[in-house]
Design a protein around this motif. Structure first.
Motif, PDB file in Angstrom:
ATOM      1  N   ARG A 102     -33.781  16.948  12.017  1.00 40.46           N
ATOM      2  CA  ARG A 102     -32.594  17.371  12.757  1.00 40.46           C
ATOM      3  C   ARG A 102     -31.322  16.843  12.115  1.00 40.46           C
ATOM      4  N   VAL A 103     -31.450  15.810  11.289  1.00 35.66           N
ATOM      5  CA  VAL A 103     -30.301  15.160  10.655  1.00 35.66           C
ATOM      6  C   VAL A 103     -30.062  15.785   9.285  1.00 35.66           C
ATOM      7  N   VAL A 104     -28.827  16.211   9.054  1.00 32.14           N
ATOM      8  CA  VAL A 104     -28.450  16.785   7.765  1.00 32.14           C
ATOM      9  C   VAL A 104     -27.421  15.862   7.120  1.00 32.14           C
ATOM     10  N   ASN A 105     -27.728  15.410   5.906  1.00 28.94           N
ATOM     11  CA  ASN A 105     -26.827  14.540   5.150  1.00 28.94           C
ATOM     12  C   ASN A 105     -25.946  15.396   4.249  1.00 28.94           C
ATOM     13  N   VAL A 106     -24.698  14.981   4.096  1.00 34.47           N
ATOM     14  CA  VAL A 106     -23.735  15.717   3.277  1.00 34.47           C
ATOM     15  C   VAL A 106     -23.163  14.761   2.241  1.00 34.47           C
ATOM     16  N   GLU A 107     -23.077  15.233   1.006  1.00 28.55           N
ATOM     17  CA  GLU A 107     -22.501  14.439  -0.078  1.00 28.55           C
ATOM     18  C   GLU A 107     -21.622  15.319  -0.950  1.00 28.55           C
ATOM     19  N   LEU A 108     -20.642  14.695  -1.590  1.00 28.66           N
ATOM     20  CA  LEU A 108     -19.827  15.405  -2.571  1.00 28.66           C
ATOM     21  C   LEU A 108     -20.625  15.589  -3.861  1.00 28.66           C
ATOM     22  N   THR A 109     -20.414  16.722  -4.504  1.00 24.73           N
ATOM     23  CA  THR A 109     -20.956  16.933  -5.843  1.00 24.73           C
ATOM     24  C   THR A 109     -19.930  16.399  -6.845  1.00 24.73           C
ATOM     25  N   ASP A 110     -20.260  16.440  -8.120  1.00 24.28           N
ATOM     26  CA  ASP A 110     -19.288  16.042  -9.147  1.00 24.28           C
ATOM     27  C   ASP A 110     -18.049  16.928  -9.078  1.00 24.28           C
ATOM     28  N   LEU A 111     -18.243  18.226  -8.823  1.00 28.80           N
ATOM     29  CA  LEU A 111     -17.101  19.129  -8.690  1.00 28.80           C
ATOM     30  C   LEU A 111     -16.255  18.751  -7.476  1.00 28.80           C
ATOM     31  N   GLY A 112     -16.904  18.399  -6.368  1.00 30.53           N
ATOM     32  CA  GLY A 112     -16.178  17.977  -5.165  1.00 30.53           C
ATOM     33  C   GLY A 112     -15.365  16.716  -5.419  1.00 30.53           C
ATOM     34  N   ILE A 113     -15.951  15.774  -6.136  1.00 32.26           N
ATOM     35  CA  ILE A 113     -15.237  14.536  -6.494  1.00 32.26           C
ATOM     36  C   ILE A 113     -14.040  14.857  -7.373  1.00 32.26           C
ATOM     37  N   SER A 114     -14.230  15.734  -8.325  1.00 36.94           N
ATOM     38  CA  SER A 114     -13.151  16.130  -9.237  1.00 36.94           C
ATOM     39  C   SER A 114     -12.009  16.802  -8.475  1.00 36.94           C
ATOM     40  N   LYS A 115     -12.358  17.718  -7.571  1.00 38.40           N
ATOM     41  CA  LYS A 115     -11.316  18.389  -6.768  1.00 38.40           C
ATOM     42  C   LYS A 115     -10.573  17.390  -5.892  1.00 38.40           C
ATOM     43  N   ARG A 116     -11.301  16.427  -5.321  1.00 38.53           N
ATOM     44  CA  ARG A 116     -10.659  15.401  -4.493  1.00 38.53           C
ATOM     45  C   ARG A 116      -9.639  14.626  -5.307  1.00 38.53           C
ATOM     46  N   LYS A 117     -10.007  14.291  -6.525  1.00 46.22           N
ATOM     47  CA  LYS A 117      -9.080  13.555  -7.395  1.00 46.22           C
ATOM     48  C   LYS A 117      -7.883  14.420  -7.783  1.00 46.22           C
ATOM     49  N   ASP A 118      -8.103  15.722  -7.958  1.00 46.61           N
ATOM     50  CA  ASP A 118      -7.021  16.643  -8.336  1.00 46.61           C
ATOM     51  C   ASP A 118      -5.948  16.775  -7.256  1.00 46.61           C
ATOM     52  N   ILE A 119      -6.306  16.531  -6.007  1.00 45.87           N
ATOM     53  CA  ILE A 119      -5.351  16.698  -4.901  1.00 45.87           C
ATOM     54  C   ILE A 119      -4.929  15.360  -4.309  1.00 45.87           C
ATOM     55  N   ASN A 120      -5.165  14.320  -5.047  1.00 43.20           N
ATOM     56  CA  ASN A 120      -4.882  12.970  -4.562  1.00 43.20           C
ATOM     57  C   ASN A 120      -3.405  12.711  -4.277  1.00 43.20           C
ATOM     58  N   GLU A 121      -2.518  13.486  -4.911  1.00 45.62           N
ATOM     59  CA  GLU A 121      -1.084  13.238  -4.756  1.00 45.62           C
ATOM     60  C   GLU A 121      -0.498  13.835  -3.480  1.00 45.62           C
ATOM     61  N   LEU A 122      -1.244  14.639  -2.756  1.00 46.64           N
ATOM     62  CA  LEU A 122      -0.691  15.309  -1.572  1.00 46.64           C
ATOM     63  C   LEU A 122      -0.125  14.337  -0.535  1.00 46.64           C
ATOM     64  N   PRO A 123      -0.838  13.271  -0.177  1.00 48.99           N
ATOM     65  CA  PRO A 123      -0.233  12.335   0.784  1.00 48.99           C
ATOM     66  C   PRO A 123       1.058  11.688   0.258  1.00 48.99           C
ATOM     67  N   GLU A 124       1.124  11.440  -1.047  1.00 44.56           N
ATOM     68  CA  GLU A 124       2.343  10.867  -1.627  1.00 44.56           C
ATOM     69  C   GLU A 124       3.522  11.813  -1.470  1.00 44.56           C
ATOM     70  N   ILE A 125       3.270  13.106  -1.623  1.00 42.48           N
ATOM     71  CA  ILE A 125       4.319  14.109  -1.446  1.00 42.48           C
ATOM     72  C   ILE A 125       4.827  14.069  -0.010  1.00 42.48           C
ATOM     73  N   LEU A 126       3.907  13.980   0.934  1.00 41.94           N
ATOM     74  CA  LEU A 126       4.279  13.917   2.349  1.00 41.94           C
ATOM     75  C   LEU A 126       5.104  12.672   2.651  1.00 41.94           C
ATOM     76  N   VAL A 127       4.657  11.538   2.171  1.00 46.82           N
ATOM     77  CA  VAL A 127       5.389  10.287   2.411  1.00 46.82           C
ATOM     78  C   VAL A 127       6.796  10.385   1.823  1.00 46.82           C
ATOM     79  N   ALA A 128       6.901  10.904   0.612  1.00 47.48           N
ATOM     80  CA  ALA A 128       8.219  11.028  -0.025  1.00 47.48           C
ATOM     81  C   ALA A 128       9.128  11.968   0.761  1.00 47.48           C
TER      82      ALA A 128
END
Length: 153
Positions: A102-128
């Motif tokens: 009944r339990v489903v585990n979810v993990e990022l793939t290498d592509l998911g990790i890469s995309k996460r890193k690509d959008i890392n600046e979004l919170p900085e834009i908001l703060v600025a």
């Protein structure tokens, strides 16, 4: 009838103007943040909910669908189709637990990790863009979290 919560008084006999509704202010602000994030997300072919999944999974690594739903305040009826699309796009993997199907585990793939890193600046834009001081930013975050916790008890 006037409702009091310490120093806040609301006269329930008179309609509150739209601009004085906290719910509207938070709604409009949330939409503005999503619009601000739009370019960075669309460049990476991501939606805002997908972005939130990437952020949560990057932070917590191995999470169950149920745990992810709790983190994101999403029910399984919303989350499951989102995760299926993300899995089809190669961003996450979903795997049933060997101990409990009944339990489903979810993990990022290498592509998911890469995309996460690509959008890392979004919170900085908001703060600025906010032009807040560090204290103002921290106060806003603290009060937002407190409000959420209080109204979801």
């Amino acid at each position: 009838m006037i409702y009091m919560a310490e120093k806040i008084a609301i006269d329930a006999t008179k309609p509150i103007p739209l601009d004085d509704h906290l719910c509207f202010s938070l709604y409009a602000t949330s939409r503005a943040i999503q619009k601000l994030y739009h370019d960075g997300l669309s460049k990476n072919k991501l939606t805002y909910p997908q972005y939130l999944v990437l952020v949560a999974l990057y932070e917590y690594d191995h999470v169950t669908v149920k745990g992810l739903g709790e983190l994101l305040s999403l029910d399984s009826g919303t989350l499951t189709p989102l995760l299926k699309r993300m899995e089809k796009e190669g961003l996450v993997t979903r795997q049933r637990s060997k101990d409990d199907e009944r339990v489903v585990n979810v993990e990022l793939t290498d592509l998911g990790i890469s995309k996460r890193k690509d959008i890392n600046e979004l919170p900085e834009i908001l703060v600025a863009k906010s032009n807040f001081t560090a204290d103002e930013w921290n106060t806003l975050e603290d009060l937002s979290k407190k409000l959420f916790m209080n109204i979801t008890k």
